[in-house]
Design a protein around this motif. Structure first.
Motif, PDB file in Angstrom:
ATOM      1  N   THR A  40       0.820  -1.216   0.000  1.00  0.00           N
ATOM      2  CA  THR A  40       0.000   0.000   0.000  1.00  0.00           C
ATOM      3  C   THR A  40       0.852   1.264   0.000  1.00  0.00           C
ATOM      4  OG1 THR A  40      -0.117  -0.047   2.419  1.00  0.00           O
ATOM      5  CG2 THR A  40      -1.906  -1.109   1.205  1.00  0.00           C
ATOM      6  N   VAL A  48      -0.653   5.138   8.864  1.00  0.00           N
ATOM      7  CA  VAL A  48      -2.019   5.410   8.444  1.00  0.00           C
ATOM      8  C   VAL A  48      -2.958   4.904   9.530  1.00  0.00           C
ATOM      9  CG1 VAL A  48      -2.245   3.225   7.211  1.00  0.00           C
ATOM     10  CG2 VAL A  48      -3.701   5.150   6.564  1.00  0.00           C
ATOM     11  N   GLU A  49      -4.068   5.553   9.718  1.00  0.00           N
ATOM     12  CA  GLU A  49      -4.996   5.134  10.763  1.00  0.00           C
ATOM     13  C   GLU A  49      -5.609   3.772  10.434  1.00  0.00           C
ATOM     14  OE1 GLU A  49      -7.872   8.094  11.501  1.00  0.00           O
ATOM     15  OE2 GLU A  49      -6.416   9.667  11.997  1.00  0.00           O
ATOM     16  N   CYS A  51      -8.592   2.755  10.830  1.00  0.00           N
ATOM     17  CA  CYS A  51      -9.888   2.851  10.160  1.00  0.00           C
ATOM     18  C   CYS A  51      -9.706   3.035   8.653  1.00  0.00           C
ATOM     19  CB  CYS A  51     -10.709   3.990  10.755  1.00  0.00           C
ATOM     20  SG  CYS A  51      -9.948   5.630  10.631  1.00  0.00           S
ATOM     21  N   HIS A  52      -8.668   3.768   8.248  1.00  0.00           N
ATOM     22  CA  HIS A  52      -8.409   3.946   6.822  1.00  0.00           C
ATOM     23  C   HIS A  52      -7.888   2.652   6.193  1.00  0.00           C
ATOM     24  CE1 HIS A  52      -7.848   8.565   7.568  1.00  0.00           C
ATOM     25  NE2 HIS A  52      -9.111   8.170   7.652  1.00  0.00           N
ATOM     26  N   ALA A  55     -10.895   0.477   5.734  1.00  0.00           N
ATOM     27  CA  ALA A  55     -11.716   0.929   4.611  1.00  0.00           C
ATOM     28  C   ALA A  55     -11.091   0.513   3.279  1.00  0.00           C
ATOM     29  CB  ALA A  55     -11.888   2.439   4.676  1.00  0.00           C
ATOM     30  N   ALA A  56      -9.756   0.571   3.185  1.00  0.00           N
ATOM     31  CA  ALA A  56      -9.100   0.193   1.935  1.00  0.00           C
ATOM     32  C   ALA A  56      -9.288  -1.285   1.638  1.00  0.00           C
ATOM     33  CB  ALA A  56      -7.614   0.543   2.009  1.00  0.00           C
TER      34      ALA A  56
END
Length: 221
Positions: A40, A48-49, A51-52, A55-56
Protein backbone atom coordinates in the motif's frame (compact mmCIF):
# COMPACT_ATOMS: atom_id res chain seq x y z
CA UNK A 1 6.12 -22.74 12.62
CA UNK A 2 2.40 -23.48 12.72
CA UNK A 3 0.15 -21.90 10.10
CA UNK A 4 -3.62 -21.82 10.33
CA UNK A 5 -5.81 -20.66 7.48
CA UNK A 6 -9.43 -19.71 6.93
CA UNK A 7 -11.29 -18.31 3.95
CA UNK A 8 -14.49 -16.29 3.75
CA UNK A 9 -16.33 -13.21 2.50
CA UNK A 10 -16.71 -11.24 5.75
CA UNK A 11 -13.50 -9.19 5.76
CA UNK A 12 -14.90 -6.77 8.32
CA UNK A 13 -15.23 -9.44 11.01
CA UNK A 14 -11.75 -10.84 10.35
CA UNK A 15 -10.15 -7.37 10.33
CA UNK A 16 -11.79 -6.39 13.61
CA UNK A 17 -10.52 -9.56 15.24
CA UNK A 18 -6.95 -9.08 13.98
CA UNK A 19 -6.86 -5.36 14.88
CA UNK A 20 -8.81 -5.82 18.14
CA UNK A 21 -11.31 -3.10 17.33
CA UNK A 22 -15.08 -2.92 17.58
CA UNK A 23 -16.62 -5.76 19.54
CA UNK A 24 -13.14 -7.32 19.91
CA UNK A 25 -11.65 -4.28 21.63
CA UNK A 26 -12.32 -5.70 25.11
CA UNK A 27 -10.41 -8.93 24.53
CA UNK A 28 -7.61 -8.71 27.07
CA UNK A 29 -5.75 -11.95 26.34
CA UNK A 30 -3.21 -10.35 24.03
CA UNK A 31 -1.72 -7.01 23.08
CA UNK A 32 -1.76 -5.83 19.46
CA UNK A 33 1.35 -4.44 17.84
CA UNK A 34 3.19 -3.76 15.74
CA UNK A 35 0.97 -3.74 12.64
CA UNK A 36 1.92 -3.51 8.97
CA UNK A 37 0.26 -2.76 5.67
CA UNK A 38 1.64 -4.63 2.68
CA UNK A 39 1.61 -3.32 -0.91
CA UNK A 40 0.00 0.00 0.00
CA UNK A 41 3.04 2.26 0.06
CA UNK A 42 3.20 2.28 3.86
CA UNK A 43 5.75 0.29 5.84
CA UNK A 44 3.74 0.22 9.07
CA UNK A 45 0.13 0.72 10.06
CA UNK A 46 1.23 3.59 12.28
CA UNK A 47 1.71 5.60 9.09
CA UNK A 48 -2.02 5.41 8.44
CA UNK A 49 -5.00 5.13 10.76
CA UNK A 50 -6.47 1.69 11.32
CA UNK A 51 -9.89 2.85 10.16
CA UNK A 52 -8.41 3.95 6.82
CA UNK A 53 -6.60 0.62 6.44
CA UNK A 54 -9.85 -1.20 7.16
CA UNK A 55 -11.72 0.93 4.61
CA UNK A 56 -9.10 0.19 1.94
CA UNK A 57 -9.26 -3.58 2.42
CA UNK A 58 -13.05 -3.59 2.58
CA UNK A 59 -13.31 -1.62 -0.66
CA UNK A 60 -11.10 -4.16 -2.43
CA UNK A 61 -13.00 -7.15 -1.02
CA UNK A 62 -16.39 -5.58 -1.87
CA UNK A 63 -15.30 -4.94 -5.47
CA UNK A 64 -15.91 -8.61 -6.32
CA UNK A 65 -19.10 -9.73 -4.54
CA UNK A 66 -19.42 -12.59 -7.01
CA UNK A 67 -16.34 -14.37 -5.63
CA UNK A 68 -16.76 -17.29 -3.26
CA UNK A 69 -13.85 -16.07 -1.12
CA UNK A 70 -12.74 -12.45 -0.86
CA UNK A 71 -10.52 -12.64 2.23
CA UNK A 72 -7.81 -15.04 3.36
CA UNK A 73 -6.86 -15.14 7.03
CA UNK A 74 -3.50 -16.69 7.95
CA UNK A 75 -2.13 -17.12 11.47
CA UNK A 76 1.58 -17.80 12.02
CA UNK A 77 2.59 -19.24 15.40
CA UNK A 78 6.31 -19.83 16.09
CA UNK A 79 7.50 -22.03 18.98
CA UNK A 80 6.53 -20.52 22.36
CA UNK A 81 10.14 -20.35 23.58
CA UNK A 82 11.00 -17.64 21.02
CA UNK A 83 11.57 -14.09 22.14
CA UNK A 84 9.41 -11.36 20.63
CA UNK A 85 12.12 -10.19 18.24
CA UNK A 86 12.92 -13.74 17.11
CA UNK A 87 9.22 -14.57 16.73
CA UNK A 88 8.65 -11.36 14.76
CA UNK A 89 11.43 -12.15 12.29
CA UNK A 90 10.34 -15.76 11.84
CA UNK A 91 6.69 -14.80 11.30
CA UNK A 92 7.48 -12.11 8.73
CA UNK A 93 9.79 -14.48 6.87
CA UNK A 94 7.15 -17.21 6.94
CA UNK A 95 4.52 -14.79 5.64
CA UNK A 96 6.76 -13.86 2.73
CA UNK A 97 7.23 -17.52 1.79
CA UNK A 98 3.52 -18.25 2.20
CA UNK A 99 2.50 -15.25 0.09
CA UNK A 100 4.83 -16.40 -2.67
CA UNK A 101 3.53 -20.00 -2.48
CA UNK A 102 -0.11 -18.84 -2.62
CA UNK A 103 0.47 -16.21 -5.34
CA UNK A 104 -0.72 -13.34 -3.12
CA UNK A 105 2.56 -11.44 -2.97
CA UNK A 106 0.98 -8.48 -4.81
CA UNK A 107 -2.22 -8.39 -2.75
CA UNK A 108 -2.94 -5.75 -0.14
CA UNK A 109 -2.71 -7.30 3.32
CA UNK A 110 -2.93 -6.22 6.94
CA UNK A 111 -0.44 -7.82 9.34
CA UNK A 112 -0.89 -7.61 13.11
CA UNK A 113 1.21 -9.18 15.84
CA UNK A 114 -0.47 -10.43 19.02
CA UNK A 115 1.68 -10.88 22.10
CA UNK A 116 0.85 -11.91 25.69
CA UNK A 117 -0.42 -9.09 27.86
CA UNK A 118 1.23 -10.42 31.00
CA UNK A 119 4.92 -11.44 30.96
CA UNK A 120 4.12 -14.15 33.51
CA UNK A 121 1.49 -15.73 31.29
CA UNK A 122 2.84 -16.68 27.87
CA UNK A 123 -0.46 -18.15 26.64
CA UNK A 124 -1.17 -17.50 23.87
CA UNK A 125 2.42 -16.93 22.71
CA UNK A 126 3.39 -14.25 20.19
CA UNK A 127 1.82 -14.89 16.79
CA UNK A 128 1.03 -13.05 13.57
CA UNK A 129 -2.35 -12.48 11.92
CA UNK A 130 -2.43 -11.75 8.18
CA UNK A 131 -5.68 -10.50 6.62
CA UNK A 132 -5.34 -10.62 2.83
CA UNK A 133 -7.83 -9.11 0.38
CA UNK A 134 -7.89 -11.65 -2.44
CA UNK A 135 -9.11 -9.47 -5.37
CA UNK A 136 -6.37 -7.65 -7.21
CA UNK A 137 -6.83 -3.87 -6.67
CA UNK A 138 -5.99 -3.20 -10.32
CA UNK A 139 -7.66 -6.04 -12.25
CA UNK A 140 -10.08 -7.47 -9.69
CA UNK A 141 -8.82 -10.96 -10.44
CA UNK A 142 -8.65 -13.37 -7.53
CA UNK A 143 -6.22 -16.23 -6.88
CA UNK A 144 -6.75 -19.97 -7.00
CA UNK A 145 -7.48 -21.70 -3.72
CA UNK A 146 -6.77 -25.14 -5.19
CA UNK A 147 -4.73 -27.29 -2.77
CA UNK A 148 -4.04 -24.27 -0.58
CA UNK A 149 -3.21 -26.33 2.49
CA UNK A 150 -0.77 -28.48 0.56
CA UNK A 151 1.06 -25.37 -0.59
CA UNK A 152 1.28 -24.12 2.98
CA UNK A 153 3.37 -27.16 3.88
CA UNK A 154 6.27 -25.41 2.17
CA UNK A 155 6.38 -22.82 4.95
CA UNK A 156 5.04 -24.63 8.00
CA UNK A 157 5.32 -27.86 9.91
CA UNK A 158 1.69 -28.23 10.92
CA UNK A 159 -0.91 -26.29 8.88
CA UNK A 160 -4.37 -26.53 10.36
CA UNK A 161 -7.59 -24.55 10.56
CA UNK A 162 -8.28 -25.33 14.19
CA UNK A 163 -5.93 -26.59 16.89
CA UNK A 164 -2.82 -28.68 16.62
CA UNK A 165 -2.61 -31.68 14.35
CA UNK A 166 0.21 -34.19 13.85
CA UNK A 167 2.80 -33.32 11.27
CA UNK A 168 2.29 -34.97 7.90
CA UNK A 169 5.87 -36.25 7.93
CA UNK A 170 5.15 -38.18 11.12
CA UNK A 171 2.16 -39.97 9.74
CA UNK A 172 2.51 -43.61 8.99
CA UNK A 173 2.41 -44.44 5.27
CA UNK A 174 -0.49 -46.38 3.96
CA UNK A 175 0.15 -50.01 4.63
CA UNK A 176 -1.15 -52.51 2.05
CA UNK A 177 -3.96 -54.59 3.37
CA UNK A 178 -2.91 -58.14 3.99
CA UNK A 179 -5.28 -60.77 2.75
CA UNK A 180 -6.61 -62.77 5.67
CA UNK A 181 -6.51 -66.44 4.82
CA UNK A 182 -9.00 -68.57 6.67
CA UNK A 183 -7.50 -71.60 8.29
CA UNK A 184 -9.17 -74.82 7.25
CA UNK A 185 -11.48 -76.39 9.77
CA UNK A 186 -10.01 -79.66 10.95
CA UNK A 187 -13.45 -81.03 11.87
CA UNK A 188 -14.94 -80.31 8.45
CA UNK A 189 -15.82 -83.30 6.29
CA UNK A 190 -17.15 -82.80 2.78
CA UNK A 191 -20.63 -84.11 2.17
CA UNK A 192 -21.06 -86.52 -0.71
CA UNK A 193 -23.81 -85.56 -3.09
CA UNK A 194 -25.65 -88.50 -4.74
CA UNK A 195 -25.56 -88.41 -8.52
CA UNK A 196 -28.77 -89.31 -10.32
CA UNK A 197 -28.40 -92.27 -12.69
CA UNK A 198 -29.49 -91.73 -16.27
CA UNK A 199 -29.74 -95.44 -17.15
CA UNK A 200 -32.10 -98.09 -15.97
CA UNK A 201 -30.64 -101.19 -14.34
CA UNK A 202 -30.09 -104.05 -16.78
CA UNK A 203 -30.01 -101.80 -19.88
CA UNK A 204 -26.98 -100.55 -21.78
CA UNK A 205 -26.25 -96.87 -21.47
CA UNK A 206 -28.16 -94.71 -23.91
CA UNK A 207 -26.25 -93.47 -26.90
CA UNK A 208 -25.95 -89.74 -27.24
CA UNK A 209 -27.62 -88.45 -30.36
CA UNK A 210 -25.49 -86.14 -32.43
CA UNK A 211 -26.77 -84.00 -35.23
CA UNK A 212 -25.04 -84.60 -38.50
CA UNK A 213 -23.75 -81.53 -40.21
CA UNK A 214 -24.37 -81.14 -43.91
CA UNK A 215 -21.33 -81.14 -46.09
CA UNK A 216 -20.64 -77.97 -47.96
CA UNK A 217 -20.58 -79.00 -51.57
CA UNK A 218 -19.86 -75.54 -52.80
CA UNK A 219 -21.58 -73.85 -55.72
CA UNK A 220 -23.13 -76.25 -58.23
CA UNK A 221 -23.23 -75.12 -61.87
Amino acid sequence: MIVRESRGKDLRRVFKYAARIGENANMDDTLVGPCYLVNTGFSQASDVEICHAQAALEAIADSRPDLKYTVLHLTFSPPPDRSFEAAREECLEAYGRAAHALNVSDRIAFLAFHSPRSPDNQIPPTHLHAVIALPCPETGQSVSMHRLRDRLFAVSDIPSTAGFTPDRSSRMPNQPKQSQQQEPNQNYTPKSTPVASTTQPGLPPARRKTKRRKRDRGLEL
